[in-house]
Design an enzyme around this catalytic site. Structure first.
Site: not given
Length: 238
Positions: A32, A59, A61, A64, A122, A213-214
């Site tokens: 991502k 990603d 997002k 508009d 989240t 991720g982490r």
């Protein structure tokens, strides 16, 4: 799309990305690229990661007016990414415009990128929904409503927490993608997330894909951490 484990490349620049990816040798990944990295490196980072043989969830997002999102998606479709997203809060016309832009921008003979809608982050809690967003509904109901709008708009799925997956699958079918971030191993810190789950919990609940991720990127041995998460996600005994 299979049931991928998507690794969030939340790094500041090209050099950090390469340092991380070098741990994986010839393994093909689904990664991502979010705002932090894309806004620093631009489309060149997408081309570079593709040249290394990896699939990409871009990603950004988008949220508009419909025409702006349509034109932006027309451009993103040319980058050869595999998955993109919008915010469902932009409404049905905006989401429909996103699909129109992707279809218009995808080169002839290629399949357009899959497009999913963010329902609620989240990191969002019930208290935040009520006191900051002034939405007087349970967060589960808000997510399900946004997911239904996304499907009616022609999108391929949603970003949601694992807690809403069962209801979305029951109402909209399991073929409608549920991409779930907020994934942590049991021993990891929740950090800035509130609606979290482990990889095996996400699998049991029926997530289409997980974003991690982490729990991988911040570990001393990222490849070993990746295999641990992957085995849990795929129900492989280690």
């Amino acid at each position: 799309m299979e049931r991928p484990l998507i690794i969030a490349l939340d790094f500041k620049d090209h050099a950090e990305v390469d340092e991380f990816l070098n741990h994986f040798h010839d393994e093909k990944l689904f990664v991502k690229v979010g705002m932090e990295l894309f806004y620093q490196e631009g489309p060149a980072i997408i081309s570079h990661i593709k040249q290394r043989g990896h699939d990409i969830f871009l990603d950004l997002k988008l949220h508009d007016i419909p025409n702006t999102v349509k034109q932006a998606m027309r451009g993103l479709a040319k980058l050869d990414v595999d998955l993109v997203n919008v915010h469902a809060a932009g409404g049905k016309k905006m989401m429909e415009a996103a699909i129109e832009g992707l279809e218009a921008g995808t080169p002839a003979g290629k399949q357009r990128p899959a497009c999913i809608a963010v329902t609620q982050l989240t990191s969002t809690s019930q208290a935040m929904v009520e006191t900051e967003l002034l939405i007087n509904e349970k967060i589960d109901n808000v997510v399900l409503h946004y997911a239904n709008m996304a499907k009616e708009s022609g999108l391929d799925g949603v970003v949601c927490s694992t807690h809403e997956v069962v209801a979305i699958n029951e109402k909209l079918s399991s073929s409608f993608m549920t991409v779930t971030p907020g994934i942590r191993m049991r021993e990891d810190s929740a950090d800035d997330q509130t609606r979290i789950a482990t990889p095996d919990q996400a699998r049991r609940l029926g997530s289409t894909a997980i974003v991690v991720g982490r729990s991988i990127t911040k570990q001393q041995d990222p490849y070993k951490a990746y295999l641990k998460v992957k085995n849990s996600w795929e129900e492989i005994e280690s």
